[in-house]
Design an enzyme around this catalytic site. Structure first.
Site, PDB file in Angstrom:
ATOM      1  N   LEU A 189       0.801  -1.220   0.000  1.00  0.00           N
ATOM      2  CA  LEU A 189       0.000   0.000   0.000  1.00  0.00           C
ATOM      3  C   LEU A 189       0.838   1.275   0.000  1.00  0.00           C
ATOM      4  O   LEU A 189       0.292   2.371   0.112  1.00  0.00           O
ATOM      5  CB  LEU A 189      -0.920   0.015   1.227  1.00  0.00           C
ATOM      6  CG  LEU A 189      -1.963  -1.104   1.286  1.00  0.00           C
ATOM      7  CD1 LEU A 189      -2.705  -1.056   2.609  1.00  0.00           C
ATOM      8  CD2 LEU A 189      -2.940  -0.986   0.128  1.00  0.00           C
ATOM      9  N   ARG A 190       2.171   1.132  -0.115  1.00  0.00           N
ATOM     10  CA  ARG A 190       3.011   2.325  -0.086  1.00  0.00           C
ATOM     11  C   ARG A 190       2.677   3.251  -1.256  1.00  0.00           C
ATOM     12  O   ARG A 190       2.656   4.479  -1.103  1.00  0.00           O
ATOM     13  CB  ARG A 190       4.491   1.953  -0.109  1.00  0.00           C
ATOM     14  CG  ARG A 190       5.398   3.176  -0.014  1.00  0.00           C
ATOM     15  CD  ARG A 190       6.862   2.798   0.028  1.00  0.00           C
ATOM     16  NE  ARG A 190       7.249   2.355   1.361  1.00  0.00           N
ATOM     17  CZ  ARG A 190       7.703   1.149   1.641  1.00  0.00           C
ATOM     18  NH1 ARG A 190       7.811   0.248   0.695  1.00  0.00           N
ATOM     19  NH2 ARG A 190       8.048   0.828   2.868  1.00  0.00           N
ATOM     20  N   ALA A 191       2.395   2.692  -2.427  1.00  0.00           N
ATOM     21  CA  ALA A 191       2.068   3.519  -3.587  1.00  0.00           C
ATOM     22  C   ALA A 191       0.809   4.341  -3.340  1.00  0.00           C
ATOM     23  O   ALA A 191       0.746   5.525  -3.718  1.00  0.00           O
ATOM     24  CB  ALA A 191       1.894   2.643  -4.827  1.00  0.00           C
TER      25      ALA A 191
END
Length: 352
Positions: free
Chosen positions: A249-251
């Site tokens: 979920l970093r993006a």
């Protein structure tokens, strides 16, 4: 006794032409250093160093620190001050380059050639704004809020996917193919080299406006109540990240922060899906899964006991045996042609 040579004055950021995506990514990282920095990929001579040095001048009192390729981990994060300890005093922490870069720009040329341990420390500090050192019997932490700018030439190798993902934004530069644009850039550079102060004076007003806009945008980003957004923004971010096939979920988080930084830079009242669309490519460029991987066939279904279906194995044997050559029909055809001749020879009567 030798005297240190004065540092050359930087090229004005406002005068950088031909690289709009680079300018935007650097400005967004300056608005919100917590994005995790900017990775710039491209060939030599595409204004990577020039742009990074010019960005530091827009930040009030910002240092510009360069990390050399031969730097050690201790010189980067800091270590124990041995001289102070040997003199009989208490343990003292000697700050490294991360401490010197606080409030400014930390520039790393050819970052793909650095050891992974140094890159990990760089990215940790760039994302958190804090450098934590625990070694040699001491535990120390200090603020390290800086804009990380790393460059690399893909021809010389790349970074591992785990490290690429931790960079906030990525920009790919290409050689400029428009003749008029190339000529304009060369003329500007020659004019700067001939009269740096005169060239900078012509762009002083634009530079002051950019610096003031950065101060305003940083204040907006720091205000938790400013720049609201609704479900449509969340949906746009999620759809883009799913389409790109990113891991984790970093993006999503970086895209939301980048859209927020862009809205702040433009002085918008709220974050919109248009802001998301305009930052998406820089967020996803280095995280997007290759098309070949996305188009790969799904694995065969296994039996409840974990074994594969024998029929499936037989049908896929050609796919698994990569070194096998296809059957050669030439030999079979040759036998068909020779068999009638052999039969006629055996049936013919022998001569006396």
């Amino acid at each position: 006794m030798t005297t240190a040579a004065p540092m050359p004055v930087p090229f004005p950021f406002a005068a950088i032409a031909g690289q709009p995506h680079l300018r935007q990514a650097l400005l967004l990282a300056a608005v919100d250093p917590g994005l995790g920095g900017v990775l710039i990929e491209g060939p030599r001579g595409t204004a990577k160093t020039t742009a990074a040095r010019a960005l530091a001048e827009l930040l009030p009192g910002a240092p510009f620190v360069t990390l050399p390729l031969g730097a050690s981990l201790e010189s980067l994060v800091g270590t124990l001050d041995l001289g102070h300890a040997l003199a009989g005093h208490e343990l003292k922490f000697a700050p490294g380059l991360l401490a010197r870069a606080h409030g400014g720009v930390l520039y790393v040329d050819e970052i793909n050639l650095l050891p992974d341990a140094l890159i990990d420390s760089l990215l940790d500090a760039a994302a958190s704004g804090v450098n934590v050192v625990e070694r040699d019997g001491i535990s120390h932490r200090h603020a390290a809020r800086f804009v990380l700018v790393g460059t690399m030439n893909p021809e010389e190798g790349t970074l591992r996917p785990q490290l690429l993902d931790r960079f906030g934004l990525c920009v790919q530069l290409r050689n400029i193919g428009d003749a008029a644009e190339r000529q304009a850039i060369v003329r500007a550079r020659l004019a700067f080299d001939a009269d740096p102060q005169g060239f900078r004076a012509k762009h002083a007003q634009e530079e002051a406006e950019l610096a003031a806009a950065l101060v305003r945008a940083r204040a907006l980003v720091g205000d938790a109540a400013a720049l609201p957004y609704g479900d449509a923004v969340h949906e746009a971010v999620g759809a883009l990240c799913i389409e790109a096939g990113v891991d984790g979920l970093r993006a999503d988080l970086v895209m939301l922060r980048s859209a927020r930084a862009l809205a702040a830079w433009e002085g918008s009242a709220a974050i919109t899906t248009d802001h998301v669309q305009r930052v998406a490519e820089a967020v996803l460029l280095h995280r997007r899964k290759p098309e070949a991987e996305a188009a790969a066939p799904a694995p065969r279904a296994a039996k409840p006991d974990g074994s594969s279906n024998g029929k499936d194995e037989a049908n896929s044997a050609g796919d698994e045996d990569w070194g096998a050559m296809p059957p050669e029909p030439v030999g079979i055809e040759r036998v068909k042609l020779l068999r009638p001749l052999i039969d006629r020879t055996q049936a013919a009567p022998k001569k006396a």
